[in-house]
Design a protein around this motif. Sequence first.
Motif, PDB file in Angstrom:
ATOM      1  N   MET A   1       9.566   9.106   0.020  1.00 34.79           N
ATOM      2  CA  MET A   1       9.034   7.912   0.668  1.00 34.79           C
ATOM      3  C   MET A   1      10.102   6.823   0.706  1.00 34.79           C
ATOM      4  O   MET A   1      10.029   5.840  -0.012  1.00 34.79           O
ATOM      5  CB  MET A   1       7.816   7.406  -0.094  1.00 34.79           C
ATOM      6  CG  MET A   1       7.055   6.389   0.701  1.00 34.79           C
ATOM      7  SD  MET A   1       5.644   7.095   1.504  1.00 34.79           S
ATOM      8  CE  MET A   1       4.453   6.932   0.215  1.00 34.79           C
TER       9      MET A   1
ATOM     10  N   CYS B   1       9.176   4.664   7.294  1.00 32.99           N
ATOM     11  CA  CYS B   1       8.188   3.977   8.128  1.00 32.99           C
ATOM     12  C   CYS B   1       8.794   2.744   8.796  1.00 32.99           C
ATOM     13  O   CYS B   1       8.423   2.389   9.910  1.00 32.99           O
ATOM     14  CB  CYS B   1       6.982   3.545   7.304  1.00 32.99           C
ATOM     15  SG  CYS B   1       5.926   4.917   6.831  1.00 32.99           S
TER      16      CYS B   1
ATOM     17  N   VAL C   1       7.514   2.540  -3.865  1.00 34.36           N
ATOM     18  CA  VAL C   1       8.175   1.974  -5.043  1.00 34.36           C
ATOM     19  C   VAL C   1       9.621   1.638  -4.715  1.00 34.36           C
ATOM     20  O   VAL C   1      10.163   2.053  -3.684  1.00 34.36           O
ATOM     21  CB  VAL C   1       8.130   2.947  -6.242  1.00 34.36           C
ATOM     22  CG1 VAL C   1       6.709   3.129  -6.742  1.00 34.36           C
ATOM     23  CG2 VAL C   1       8.760   4.261  -5.870  1.00 34.36           C
TER      24      VAL C   1
ATOM     25  N   HIS D   1       0.832  -1.206   0.000  1.00 36.95           N
ATOM     26  CA  HIS D   1       0.000   0.000   0.000  1.00 36.95           C
ATOM     27  C   HIS D   1       0.864   1.252   0.000  1.00 36.95           C
ATOM     28  O   HIS D   1       2.079   1.157  -0.046  1.00 36.95           O
ATOM     29  CB  HIS D   1      -0.889   0.007   1.241  1.00 36.95           C
ATOM     30  CG  HIS D   1      -1.936  -1.055   1.196  1.00 36.95           C
ATOM     31  ND1 HIS D   1      -2.839  -1.174   0.166  1.00 36.95           N
ATOM     32  CD2 HIS D   1      -2.213  -2.057   2.051  1.00 36.95           C
ATOM     33  CE1 HIS D   1      -3.632  -2.212   0.407  1.00 36.95           C
ATOM     34  NE2 HIS D   1      -3.281  -2.762   1.523  1.00 36.95           N
ATOM     35  N   GLN D   2       0.202   2.389   0.100  1.00 34.89           N
ATOM     36  CA  GLN D   2       0.867   3.695   0.130  1.00 34.89           C
ATOM     37  C   GLN D   2       1.684   3.939  -1.138  1.00 34.89           C
ATOM     38  O   GLN D   2       2.463   4.879  -1.185  1.00 34.89           O
ATOM     39  CB  GLN D   2       1.836   3.839   1.341  1.00 34.89           C
ATOM     40  CG  GLN D   2       1.169   3.852   2.684  1.00 34.89           C
ATOM     41  CD  GLN D   2       1.238   2.503   3.347  1.00 34.89           C
ATOM     42  OE1 GLN D   2       1.383   1.498   2.692  1.00 34.89           O
ATOM     43  NE2 GLN D   2       1.101   2.498   4.661  1.00 34.89           N
ATOM     44  N   MET D   3       1.507   3.090  -2.139  1.00 32.73           N
ATOM     45  CA  MET D   3       2.189   3.329  -3.417  1.00 32.73           C
ATOM     46  C   MET D   3       3.699   3.449  -3.274  1.00 32.73           C
ATOM     47  O   MET D   3       4.337   4.234  -3.966  1.00 32.73           O
ATOM     48  CB  MET D   3       1.670   4.601  -4.087  1.00 32.73           C
ATOM     49  CG  MET D   3       0.243   4.502  -4.517  1.00 32.73           C
ATOM     50  SD  MET D   3       0.029   3.153  -5.684  1.00 32.73           S
ATOM     51  CE  MET D   3      -1.264   2.212  -4.928  1.00 32.73           C
TER      52      MET D   3
END
Lengths: 191, 157, 726
Positions: free
Chosen positions: A87, A92, A76, A72-74
């Motif tokens: 990201m 995370c 990559v 999820h959260q796209m």
Amino acid sequence: MRNITASIATLLLFAGVASQGLAQGSGARNADRTASAEAFKKIAEVLRHPRCQNCHTVTEFPRQGDDRHRHHQMVVRGPSGRGTSAMLCSNCHQEKNSPDGLIPGAHNWHLAPLSMAWEQHKTDKALCESLKDRSLNGDKNVAALVHHMHTDPLVLWAWEPGTRKPPHISKEEFQALLKRWEKTGGACPTN
Amino acid sequence: MKYELNVNGQARTVDVDADIPLLWILRDVLGMTGTKFGCGMALCGACTVHLDGQPVRSCSTAVAAVGEKAITTIEAIGRTEVGQRVQRAWVAKQVPQCGYCQSGQIMAAAALLSATSSPSDTDIDQAMSGNVCRCGTYGRIREAIKVAARDTTTKGG
Amino acid sequence: MTDPVAARAADFSPERRSFLERSAALAGALVVAFHLPARRATAQTSPGGAFSPNAYLRIGADDSVTIVVALVEMGQGTFTSIPMLIAEELEVELSKVKVEQAPANEKIYGHPWYVLQTTGGSASIPAAWAKLRQVGATAKLVLITAAAQEWNVPAADCRAENGVVKHLPSGRSLRYGQLVDRAAKLPVPAEAPLKNPADFKLVGTSAPRLDTPSKVDGSAIFGIDAKVPGMKVAAISLCPVIGGKFGSVDPSRALSISGVHRVLTGEACVAVVADHYGAARKGLKALTVKWNDGPSAKFSSKVWRGQLEAALKQKGFVDHNEGDFRKARAAAARTHRALYVSPPLAHSALEPLHCTMHVRKDGCDVWLGTQAPARAQGFVAEVLGMAQEKVAVHNFLLGGGFGRRLDAEYVIPVAQLAKQVDYPLKVVFSREEDIQHDAYRPYFLDEMSAALDKRGGLIGLSHRFAGSSVIARYAPAWTTKGRDPDVAHTAETPYHVANKYVEFIRHEPPQGLLTGNWRGVGPTHHSFPTECFIDELAFLAKTDPVVYRERMLGKNPRLLAMMKLAATKAGWGTPLPARRGRGISVMDSWSCFAALVTEVTVNEDGEVKMDRMVCAVDCGIAVNPDGVDAQIQGAIVYGLTAALYGNITWERGRVVQSNYHDYQPLRMHEMPPIELHLVKSAEKPGGVGELGTSLAVPSLMNAIHAATGRRLREYPVRAELLRVRT
């Protein structure tokens, strides 16, 4: 004359012993190869488990969950398997699992490089050969491979995955299998 | 447990359990409501802050994991050159509608532009797809990022 | 939300005077008795010398202009567009205006069309157009009169401009601030002449929004951000089963968590109170709660669908009956039928539900972002057994509304909890609670039936549908003789067809499953079956879908013009490669006329990519064109999300979805380029907030059909249905 005969006899004796040893050796080696392949087949069950496979993807993204859906959260892969600038994986995925166990964490969380993608290999043979291919695996021989799987934090994480399910083979058994595989020559299955 | 945090350059001490997410330290304990709560599961990006310049999802970052890292929130991103460019572009392009997601969007965009000064559409997709906007302002966010990338107003000052 | 008289728009023309009262005879619409808020014979000066001719406007001795906006700001731009209307007539610069949010007071701030103090229904601009411009115009008239008196000259020789009154012959001038004292003593006229739109300086420009800076620097305050001294924060859990109640709770583990104060319970909820939400949420996880499931624990989506199918076989309310469809069908050369299914949808605005409440013996304060402050006020008053006037509701910027915050039922459990403590209690709902306790867009089944002539032309159209009537619950006073003004709105389509029949069979889900207003309401529901069915008929008739529609839009020139414009700009008819296609949809509602062309590529795995969208809009006068553009884009995205991912399902009486991983929003990488062609118009302004949503779903579905040959009659889109068949 007697010396030559003795020498020939000794030679023959040696040859006999040697050929018997050879016969014994190839038998032993065959037994080894079989044991190796068997060991690897069990090792492969762990490698194919979602806790491992989800980061050894052939795609531009990691996978998640036991159903291996796209993360999820796209997120990559990014240029070095660590995500993109806005990201990063480590944004995370911290050094340890999150306190509630929901977000996995281990040191240096990142995707395995594409050369180490496994999910596309349909047979254990192909998986094994890919694993052992030194041009793909960061130039590791079997011993180095085994060492990696004994010590790398991301590998070890699989058995402490927070709220997720670990592989059905315990860490201790996995490490024993690895040792056995290495000792028996690190051979690949024939299928 | 007491934690000493570096919040927007200021030392702040809070007394909370180790596993309390940074988001609630910011919003409830320190009263800084610019960082928003949208999902609690790192899915929407509304809670994005920077730790040593890296964007993190504060709803999923335990206070114990912060350590000495410098926390930057939306309230202070405008003190940085890239933050100013982003905020200027956001106003120029009239990006926000309800505005609730925009703190997170701006923090993500600032991180993107810090790492990639001239992002392509693919760069923008990959960096920003983690930030949800229910009002659908994505088109303007994309344009604003490009405007900010080209903005040379504060450069070389 | 509902727009009960949109189709009979003539009633709202400025010429139909006296906006003081509106008769009930308006085409069967509601009775609206509208009073100009706080209209007094003379205006009053409040302390500090301000001129306040009514509840919407305050001009200070320091030239400050404060506009009280009774409509909420949830992203649609009312805090800018409404002041623009007033500032235009008042002759002040927008940059000089300060915006204040109106408190909850339905008597003063009720919506002119709905009476209720609500924001929704794409009705803010259209209703404000006549009424709120008068606020500015009447005030300006008083200021001019004041200046004329000051100088002892005829008012006709004076002109107001840019916050100043000038006496043209002599060149003298006085700022508004200087006139405040005198103006406050003068009577305020009921009406004043309004500017000719040709003379507009502000309205019609893309003035920068007043709320943008604060939304960009983190200082904007939303309801969930409310801070009240002494406040504690609670994490709440509502009974997960429809209609279930609280049973019992073991609070011990929660109470041992640092920061947690109390565990409270209500009729169907439980909450953990703490110093901060992190502790409250942790405490909530540590609770062991037993719920009494109640009568609906076996309810499921399958059950609901079965009930709707059974309902469709019943006779319902005939909402529209032109000509004789039965006869037309009997005489038809050919007929065609199709069943369309629209799933229940959540709103999932990014700001979760929340409410801060301070209950005291003498009254109550409520802080939340709401589209219906007086409704919240009423619910709280009822729970607390207080007079409504004792409950003060403080409104905020909304982190998205979309119709969810028109409902306020969630303040009821909050009130039950807040009255057990004496400090202000902020209750925050998690994303899971927000998704699982929504007021859902209902599940609908639409049975479309056509009578066709031998060329495949439409001679009779029947549209029968089963589902929930939101208005019957939300505002029963708006229903007349059992007719819900929204549920069948636009079901008859904008096309000229000799025989048209619309029948609504009402079926409600179990008590406790709330259905509500979802962006685009009736039109969003109906555009899917009607625009896709028309498309089916076009293909059956081997006719281009634009041409097929054109034949039936002769009586709707504004809509026809938009369809042609969108088609032209989209390159309609030009060739496309395989698996790529264009679809069109049109919409005539909210006094707007629009068409949307979507171009998609569908890959072999059935995954849909939106390549491009082209929208043509005639919304009458666009008060703020940039705002219109933003609303069209945003509303389209909202609709695309529903079409691709929107589906709320129930199992064992519980909602299955819980967060953004299984109720996905559209994200940046999926966002198509959207071109808007906004035509200039002198017609009165329509409301554009929901238009894009109603256009998006059918436009996309028609494009998917064009690309793949597969007709989808249900959403969300399922890739497996679009895979290339081998």
